[in-house]
Write a protein that holds these residues in place. Structure first.
Motif, short mmCIF file in Angstrom:
data_model
loop_
_atom_site.label_atom_id
_atom_site.label_comp_id
_atom_site.label_asym_id
_atom_site.label_seq_id
_atom_site.Cartn_x
_atom_site.Cartn_y
_atom_site.Cartn_z
N ILE A 144 0.01 6.30 -7.07
CA ILE A 144 0.06 7.28 -5.82
C ILE A 144 -0.62 8.64 -6.08
CG2 ILE A 144 2.73 6.00 -4.91
CD1 ILE A 144 3.44 9.05 -6.72
N LEU A 145 -1.11 9.52 -5.51
CA LEU A 145 -1.83 10.96 -6.23
C LEU A 145 -0.55 11.22 -6.49
CD1 LEU A 145 -4.76 10.22 -3.65
CD2 LEU A 145 -5.08 10.17 -5.74
N PRO A 146 -0.50 12.22 -7.21
CA PRO A 146 0.74 13.24 -7.58
C PRO A 146 -0.20 14.17 -6.89
CG PRO A 146 -0.79 12.55 -9.29
CD PRO A 146 -1.78 11.41 -8.34
N ASP A 147 1.08 15.72 -6.67
CA ASP A 147 0.59 17.29 -5.45
C ASP A 147 0.60 15.67 -4.76
OD1 ASP A 147 0.99 17.92 -8.08
OD2 ASP A 147 -0.74 17.78 -8.77
N ALA A 178 0.07 8.62 -10.15
CA ALA A 178 0.74 8.34 -11.17
C ALA A 178 0.99 6.90 -10.24
CB ALA A 178 1.87 9.39 -10.60
N TRP A 179 2.13 6.34 -11.05
CA TRP A 179 3.34 5.20 -10.82
C TRP A 179 3.72 5.60 -10.40
CZ3 TRP A 179 0.37 0.93 -10.34
CH2 TRP A 179 -1.31 0.76 -10.96
N PHE A 232 0.96 -1.05 0.15
CA PHE A 232 0.56 0.30 -0.02
C PHE A 232 0.86 1.05 0.02
CE2 PHE A 232 0.52 -1.05 4.73
CZ PHE A 232 0.97 -0.11 5.07
N ALA A 233 0.03 2.57 -0.40
CA ALA A 233 1.11 4.24 -0.13
C ALA A 233 0.07 4.54 0.40
CB ALA A 233 1.31 4.37 -1.37
N VAL A 234 0.45 4.98 1.32
CA VAL A 234 0.35 6.22 2.37
C VAL A 234 0.78 8.02 1.76
CG1 VAL A 234 0.10 7.87 4.86
CG2 VAL A 234 0.49 4.81 4.33
N ASN A 235 -0.79 8.89 1.03
CA ASN A 235 -0.67 10.06 0.54
C ASN A 235 -0.62 10.55 1.34
OD1 ASN A 235 -0.40 8.52 -2.78
ND2 ASN A 235 -1.69 7.75 -1.22
N ILE A 236 -0.14 11.49 2.11
CA ILE A 236 -0.70 12.37 2.99
C ILE A 236 -0.79 13.73 1.82
CG2 ILE A 236 0.66 14.14 5.32
CD1 ILE A 236 2.22 12.11 5.37
N LEU A 237 -2.30 14.11 2.49
CA LEU A 237 -2.61 15.37 1.39
C LEU A 237 -2.26 16.75 1.98
CD1 LEU A 237 -6.40 13.99 1.01
CD2 LEU A 237 -4.33 13.31 0.13
N SER A 238 -2.45 17.33 1.24
CA SER A 238 -2.29 19.33 1.45
C SER A 238 -3.23 19.36 1.35
CB SER A 238 -1.17 19.50 0.36
OG SER A 238 -2.36 20.00 -1.23
N ASP A 239 -3.36 20.84 1.50
CA ASP A 239 -4.67 22.03 1.74
C ASP A 239 -5.63 21.75 0.34
OD1 ASP A 239 -3.04 23.62 1.05
OD2 ASP A 239 -3.62 25.15 2.94
N ILE A 267 10.23 7.04 -0.53
CA ILE A 267 9.59 8.00 0.27
C ILE A 267 9.13 9.18 -0.93
CG2 ILE A 267 9.83 10.10 1.66
CD1 ILE A 267 9.35 7.97 4.26
N TYR A 268 8.13 10.14 -1.19
CA TYR A 268 8.28 10.95 -2.46
C TYR A 268 7.35 12.33 -1.02
CZ TYR A 268 10.05 7.50 -5.84
OH TYR A 268 10.23 6.40 -6.08
N MET A 269 8.36 13.51 -1.61
CA MET A 269 7.46 14.45 -1.02
C MET A 269 7.85 15.68 -1.58
SD MET A 269 8.92 14.70 2.95
CE MET A 269 11.14 13.99 2.27
N LYS A 270 6.75 17.35 -1.60
CA LYS A 270 6.76 18.04 -1.94
C LYS A 270 6.19 19.02 -0.94
CE LYS A 270 5.28 17.38 -6.55
NZ LYS A 270 4.34 15.91 -7.19
#
Ligand code: FAD
Ligand code: NAD
Length: 158
Positions: free
Chosen positions: A102-105, A95-96, A66-73, A133-136
């Motif tokens: 994963i959810l981009p942004d 995106a893959w 699984f992937a955990v996508n931490i959401l922005s506002d 891990i990828y971060m923005k």
């Protein structure tokens, strides 16, 4: 104790919001979750808690990923979509990364292999071994007292 008292008390714990993503046979599923925590640094482990009725359970059990996508506002609509709070169907672009949808942004995409799972009452806890891990940059979407809010909103008094 009634359920509402329990939920009201748990709602006093302000959290971020994530969408858990996983895919089975090319079909991607997403589920909004705020029951997420960092568990261990060495090895790097995180934990999610998934309700027994959620379709996400069988996907994670079968794929072990699984992937955990931490959401922005900026992503409240995605949280609502993956919590079943929006009634209309929407086409979401994933995106893959390393075989994970994963959810981009998102503020962070945390890719996991299931390390261990444990049934706790009416939820299953999945401990995930973090593989990448990828971060923005950005500000988080928050959830407090059963409502979405933002850091900017809190700073302005709600
Ligand atoms: P479904 O109900 O089948 O899916 C959820 C929604 O996502 C549906 O509307 C579906 O159409 C849509 N969807 C799924 N995949 C796609 C796709 N590929 N493209 C487009 N749309 C898609 N529940 C927990 O178990 N643990 C938690 O930690 C948790 N935290 C929450 C935090 C918040 C802030 C909120 C609002 C809800 C939370 N929930 C949590 C509840 C959970 O999000 C819902 O019960 C969810 O609907 C259950 O997911 P499901 O796997 O059964 O998926
Ligand atoms: P709410 O007032 O139900 O949520 C407040 C807090 O209660 C949540 O942050 C969570 O900590 C806890 N909670 C709520 N439902 C729970 C459950 N079934 N199991 C364990 N803990 C739970 O907020 P709301 O706006 O009414 O929530 C929208 C929907 O999302 C509801 O159906 C709710 O049950 C679900 N939800 C589930 C979880 C979860 O399963 N861990 C977490 C948050 C929201």
């Amino acid at each position: 104790m009634d359920d509402r008292t329990f939920r009201n008390a748990m709602g006093k714990f302000a959290t971020g919001v994530t969408v858990i993503t996983s895919s089975l046979n090319g079909q991607v599923r997403g589920m909004t979750a705020n029951a997420f925590m960092s568990v261990s640094l060495n090895p790097k482990l995180v934990l999610i808690s998934v309700g027994e009725k959620a379709k996400m359970n069988s996907v994670i059990q079968q794929t072990g990923k699984f992937a955990v996508n931490i959401l922005s506002d900026q992503q409240q609509a995605l949280s609502m979509l993956f919590a079943g709070q929006l009634k209309e169907e929407r086409n979401v672009e994933f995106a893959w990364m390393d075989g994970h949808p994963i959810l981009p942004d998102s503020l962070a995409n945390i890719l996991c292999d299931v390390d261990i799972s444990y049934i706790a009452g009416d939820h299953t806890l999945y401990v995930g071994k973090v593989t990448d891990i990828y971060m923005k940059e950005g500000d988080p979407l928050l959830f407090f007292a059963g409502k979405y809010c933002t850091v900017a909103g809190l700073a302005n008094g709600g």
